[in-house]
Design a protein around this motif. Structure first.
Motif, PDB file in Angstrom:
ATOM      1  N   ILE A 129      45.615  -2.187   2.213  1.00  0.00           N
ATOM      2  CA  ILE A 129      45.887  -1.624   0.897  1.00  0.00           C
ATOM      3  C   ILE A 129      44.614  -1.013   0.325  1.00  0.00           C
ATOM      4  O   ILE A 129      43.502  -1.291   0.784  1.00  0.00           O
ATOM      5  N   ARG A 130      44.784  -0.168  -0.669  1.00  0.00           N
ATOM      6  CA  ARG A 130      43.684   0.352  -1.485  1.00  0.00           C
ATOM      7  C   ARG A 130      43.995  -0.013  -2.941  1.00  0.00           C
ATOM      8  O   ARG A 130      45.144   0.064  -3.374  1.00  0.00           O
ATOM      9  N   HIS A 131      42.965  -0.370  -3.703  1.00  0.00           N
ATOM     10  CA  HIS A 131      43.181  -0.689  -5.114  1.00  0.00           C
ATOM     11  C   HIS A 131      42.050  -0.136  -5.960  1.00  0.00           C
ATOM     12  O   HIS A 131      40.910   0.027  -5.485  1.00  0.00           O
ATOM     13  N   GLN A 132      42.368   0.177  -7.214  1.00  0.00           N
ATOM     14  CA  GLN A 132      41.419   0.799  -8.126  1.00  0.00           C
ATOM     15  C   GLN A 132      41.429   0.095  -9.471  1.00  0.00           C
ATOM     16  O   GLN A 132      42.353  -0.668  -9.786  1.00  0.00           O
ATOM     17  N   ASP A 133      40.413   0.390 -10.289  1.00  0.00           N
ATOM     18  CA  ASP A 133      40.341  -0.110 -11.654  1.00  0.00           C
ATOM     19  C   ASP A 133      41.570   0.391 -12.418  1.00  0.00           C
ATOM     20  O   ASP A 133      41.795   1.599 -12.543  1.00  0.00           O
ATOM     21  N   ALA A 134      42.366  -0.542 -12.943  1.00  0.00           N
ATOM     22  CA  ALA A 134      43.617  -0.153 -13.592  1.00  0.00           C
ATOM     23  C   ALA A 134      43.395   0.673 -14.841  1.00  0.00           C
ATOM     24  O   ALA A 134      44.264   1.453 -15.243  1.00  0.00           O
ATOM     25  N   PRO A 139      49.530   4.122 -14.655  1.00  0.00           N
ATOM     26  CA  PRO A 139      50.410   3.208 -13.910  1.00  0.00           C
ATOM     27  C   PRO A 139      51.325   3.962 -12.951  1.00  0.00           C
ATOM     28  O   PRO A 139      51.868   5.016 -13.288  1.00  0.00           O
ATOM     29  N   GLY A 140      51.456   3.444 -11.744  1.00  0.00           N
ATOM     30  CA  GLY A 140      52.312   4.074 -10.753  1.00  0.00           C
ATOM     31  C   GLY A 140      51.614   5.098  -9.885  1.00  0.00           C
ATOM     32  O   GLY A 140      52.231   5.687  -8.992  1.00  0.00           O
ATOM     33  N   THR A 141      50.316   5.326 -10.118  1.00  0.00           N
ATOM     34  CA  THR A 141      49.570   6.293  -9.325  1.00  0.00           C
ATOM     35  C   THR A 141      49.518   5.861  -7.858  1.00  0.00           C
ATOM     36  O   THR A 141      49.307   4.694  -7.548  1.00  0.00           O
ATOM     37  N   VAL A 142      49.744   6.811  -6.962  1.00  0.00           N
ATOM     38  CA  VAL A 142      49.626   6.576  -5.523  1.00  0.00           C
ATOM     39  C   VAL A 142      48.510   7.462  -4.995  1.00  0.00           C
ATOM     40  O   VAL A 142      48.531   8.674  -5.198  1.00  0.00           O
ATOM     41  N   ALA A 143      47.499   6.855  -4.358  1.00  0.00           N
ATOM     42  CA  ALA A 143      46.363   7.623  -3.860  1.00  0.00           C
ATOM     43  C   ALA A 143      45.662   6.834  -2.766  1.00  0.00           C
ATOM     44  O   ALA A 143      45.608   5.606  -2.813  1.00  0.00           O
ATOM     45  N   GLU A 144      45.113   7.549  -1.787  1.00  0.00           N
ATOM     46  CA  GLU A 144      44.414   6.883  -0.691  1.00  0.00           C
ATOM     47  C   GLU A 144      43.004   6.463  -1.085  1.00  0.00           C
ATOM     48  O   GLU A 144      42.361   5.714  -0.356  1.00  0.00           O
ATOM     49  N   ALA A 145      42.522   6.925  -2.243  1.00  0.00           N
ATOM     50  CA  ALA A 145      41.199   6.531  -2.698  1.00  0.00           C
ATOM     51  C   ALA A 145      41.233   5.096  -3.210  1.00  0.00           C
ATOM     52  O   ALA A 145      42.281   4.559  -3.547  1.00  0.00           O
TER      53      ALA A 145
END
Length: 335
Positions: A129-134, A139-145
């Motif tokens: 998985i990838r996760h980012q600062d919320a 909300p709901g953003t999909v990105a490979e970063a």
């Protein structure tokens, strides 16, 4: 696979917490991700000074033995709002977020809060998985970063159906179709605090009419005096109003200040309370109600992916608990 005993649970509402409880108790290595600052999802309590508002889930009912046992084990952290009813409305004491705390203290593994998972895929060594600062993304953003995590032997998506759908689509999973067919409705909540007790009934259930019959000045489906809940102080006087799905949908992207003005005005007309509140705020729940549930406790793929949430069974707190427990059962039965 070296990571068979590791599980990522994405989403820390009641479904994710219930799932993590079972898996943690079974000895699996659980990592829990959630975009909120604390676990609970709509088991939420907003506090400001002496004011306290349960602005998400208003109560829980318990029709199944397993959820009744969960509430019973919580002891004096749970109380009946209306004990005389055939199916009491159970609330957390002093707030609904207490229910999330009860589950959290049972053990949920390692937590990564205020982190939004934006990417999910399966590779030969497991799920990544990838996760980012919320706070940095919608909300709901999909990105490979984002920061990498994994590999995990199993992954559980304990998210609202639209958010689960986004992650399922990005990894090309067929469950995206089933989750995407579930329609969830938004809810704007208004929180009003008054220094002294205001007149009127403690609770009002207001059925929203079809669009062609709606009165423009009556958006509410529910209004409650939070101060009447067990464990809440009688003063200051705290009120929560939930706008119905139709009104909330039409005003979904409006500015919070404009929504607050509209809901405060409607609150005064509906309740007759014309005093100016000392505290006023609104909160937008994008995925609050399920129009028609999936109709099964959870989704499970032998590749090690489970999908769960209240939307699987009916949209109630108990539905979320049962769905998360069922997803954990599928993970454990797979070995």
């Amino acid at each position: 696979m070296q990571n068979e005993g590791s599980v990522a649970v994405i989403g820390a509402g009641m479904a994710g917490l219930a799932c993590a409880n079972v898996l943690h108790a079974a000895g699996l290595r659980v990592t829990l991700f959630d975009k909120g600052r604390r676990p609970g999802g709509r088991l939420a309590t907003r506090r400001s000074g002496d004011f306290a508002f349960d602005h998400g889930a208003q109560f829980a009912t318990a029709r199944g033995e397993r959820f009744r046992d969960f509430l019973s084990a919580a002891g004096d952290q749970v109380a009946a709002w209306d004990a005389a009813e055939p199916h009491p409305r159970w609330v957390g004491v002093p707030g609904m977020s207490t229910l999330a705390g009860v589950a959290e203290r049972r053990g949920v593994g390692t937590q990564h809060l205020h982190r939004q998972v934006t990417f999910l895929n399966r590779q030969p060594d497991g799920w990544h998985i990838r996760h980012q600062d919320a706070a940095a993304i919608r909300p709901g953003t999909v990105a490979e970063a984002g920061e990498r995590a994994g590999p995990y032997g199993r992954v559980v998506l304990a998210l609202p159906a639209p958010q689960a759908t986004g992650l399922l689509q990005v990894c090309g999973h067929p469950f995206a179709s089933a989750a995407g067919a579930v329609v969830m409705e938004p809810c704007w909540a208004v929180m009003l605090g008054f220094a002294g007790r205001q007149p009127g009934a403690d609770r009002r259930t207001l059925d929203e009419k079809p669009a062609e019959e709606q009165e423009p000045d009556q958006p509410f489906s529910w209004i409650a005096r939070d101060s009447s809940r067990p464990g809440h102080a009688a003063r200051p006087d705290c009120w929560v109003g939930h706008a119905g799905p139709g009104w909330s949908r039409r005003h979904l992207e409006h500015e919070a200040d404009a929504v607050s003005i509209g809901l405060q005005s409607a609150f005064a007309r509906v309740t007759g309370i014309t005093a100016q509140p000392t505290y006023a705020a609104v909160h937008r729940w994008r995925h609050a109600r399920t129009l028609a549930p999936l109709g099964q406790p959870c989704l499970w793929d032998d590749a090690g992916l489970a999908v769960c949430g209240d939307w699987c069974l009916g949209g109630k707190v108990e539905s979320a608990f049962d769905s998360g427990s069922a997803a954990a059962g599928m993970v454990l039965s797979a070995g």
